[in-house]
Write an enzyme that holds these catalytic residues in place. Structure first.
Site, short mmCIF file in Angstrom:
data_model
loop_
_atom_site.label_atom_id
_atom_site.label_comp_id
_atom_site.label_asym_id
_atom_site.label_seq_id
_atom_site.Cartn_x
_atom_site.Cartn_y
_atom_site.Cartn_z
N ASP A 41 0.83 -1.20 0.00
CA ASP A 41 0.00 0.00 0.00
C ASP A 41 0.87 1.26 0.00
OD1 ASP A 41 -2.35 1.79 0.72
OD2 ASP A 41 -3.29 -0.17 0.95
N SER A 99 -11.26 -1.05 -0.54
CA SER A 99 -9.93 -1.02 0.09
C SER A 99 -10.02 -1.38 1.56
CB SER A 99 -9.31 0.37 -0.02
OG SER A 99 -8.59 0.55 -1.19
N HIS A 138 -3.83 5.99 3.48
CA HIS A 138 -4.56 4.81 3.03
C HIS A 138 -4.02 3.53 3.68
CE1 HIS A 138 -5.92 1.76 0.06
NE2 HIS A 138 -6.92 2.59 -0.17
#
Length: 417
Positions: A94, A295, A131
């Site tokens: 990520d 996600s 994220h």
């Protein structure tokens, strides 16, 4: 700014959970859209737009409110199964993991983590987008006094941060190299909350090699499920053997943005505009983050897989996947369903249902799961509370939504193994 699952290009890797939001302060309204995360196709050279260089999640004040997704998945019941057993190495491929976040202290194996995008400037233990940090927190956030957010498997995992993004949402992302790096560092589970509508030989090879090494890959199904977005298959989620995770909202309905198709294996909370997910933010002061997308559905499944493997260490990756599917909360009579797969992940059932591990090639049973649902869903009202007290109202409404979700389950009879 893109709409839900919006596209700025074709064939590139997209992160399936980044949000663009306006934070209007105390008493204001949080406006959320899923940004269509786009980078170049492999080998491409697009230019990043100025508004792409923004955090993928929104800062949220600290709150003791337990997020609805944690209530819905009965996280409080998992404690007896998360403090013993084999510790599972889980790689988060990520945007990095901010190890300064208090709730991730000690969660990341810093020495073995790696950045594939200029490690001196973009280390694996920092995260400008937020994220990867939120993904990591869903898996392994430690409990913190006065904060309701917690991970599903904090004591059962050791995280590896495999950083494949710099700071913008338009850049080339070496996902295949990230999967290979995770396998080389001993990861048993690889979480990939990103994908591409292009099936590249390099990515297919990386996934195949990982599976040959006994690694389980969990991937976001994608955010292009709306009719106007075309619902293209996403990779690595669509590869055989990968656990492709769809997103459901607080009403347990698959979200409009969540992609659907035969490759979807299971569903998990991904959030919606009126009931987003709450997680760990990339900040040393412990500020929380809010987001939505497949996600953030994927790490709920990753964490469940880690708990299962920790308790049943002799299982193979295929048998762990089999157990996830067999114990999922059925949402369709003809499972697997193109939207839910085998159903919504049920961590408690996956850990406690007594069964003999089936051969890896045996499909999950099609008979109805012991878990069943009320015929008429309870309508959730988030808007009024959100307008009344802003962000805090959304968090409060989320807690109510989780309780309602859990209350609509019938009591199930399972034997604790």
């Amino acid at each position: 700014m893109s709409g839900v699952g919006g596209l700025d290009g074709v064939g590139g890797i997209r992160r399936f959970g980044g949000l663009r939001r306006r934070w209007l302060g105390a008493g204001g309204v949080v406006v959320a859209l899923v940004a269509g995360f786009v980078v170049a196709p492999v080998g491409g050279l697009p230019s990043a737009k100025a508004d792409d260089c923004q955090p993928s999640v929104t800062p949220v004040p600290l709150t003791p409110q337990v997020p609805w997704a944690q209530t819905a998945l009965r996280v409080g019941d998992l404690a007896p199964f998360s403090t013993s057993g084999t510790k599972i190495r889980v790689a988060v491929v990520d945007s990095g993991i901010d190890v300064a976040a208090p709730q991730l202290a000690g969660a990341v194996d810093v020495a073995d983590s790696v950045s594939l995008v200029d490690p001196k400037t973009y280390p694996p233990t920092a995260d400008a987008l937020g994220h990867g940090t939120m993904v990591a927190g869903i898996i392994a956030a430690r409990a913190r006094a006065g904060v309701g957010v917690a991970g599903l498997a904090p004591s059962a995992v050791s995280l590896l941060s495999i950083r494949t993004y710099k700071t913008c949402e338009s850049e080339d992302a070496p996902i295949a190299a990230g999967i290979r790096a995770a396998v080389a560092r001993g990861a048993k589970i690889v979480n990939v909350s990103a994908g591409s509508s292009t099936n590249t030989p390099d990515l297919a090879s990386a996934v195949s090699q990982a599976q040959a090494a006994g690694v389980l890959i969990v991937a976001a199904a994608g955010n292009l499920g709306a009719q106007q977005d075309g619902n293209p298959p996403q990779y690595p989620a669509a590869y055989p053997g990968v656990v492709a995770v769809a997103a459901v909202g607080a009403d347990r309905t698959v979200t409009t943005y969540s992609e659907h198709g035969a490759y979807v294996g299971i569903a998990a909370p991904g959030g919606s505009a009126d009931a987003p997910l709450l997680g760990v933010g990339p900040a040393g002061d412990g500020t929380l983050a809010s987001g939505l997308g497949t996600s953030f559905a994927a790490p709920y499944v990753t964490a469940t897989a880690a708990l299962v493997w920790s308790r049943y260490p002799t299982l193979t990756a295929a048998q762990v996947r089999q157990r996830l599917y067999a114990t999922a909360d059925r949402m369709a009579s003809g499972a697997p369903d193109a939207s839910y797969g085998w159903g919504i992940v049920d961590p408690y059932a996956a850990l406690t249902t007594v069964s003999t591990p089936a051969p890896a090639t045996t499909p999950p049973p099609v008979a109805p799961s012991p878990l069943s649902f009320a015929a008429l869903p309870v309508k959730q009202d988030f808007t009024g509370r959100a307008l009344a007290v802003g962000g805090g109202g959304i968090l409060s409404a989320g807690g109510v939504a989780g309780a309602a979700w859990l209350a609509r389950r019938r009591r199930r009879g399972v034997r604790v193994g």
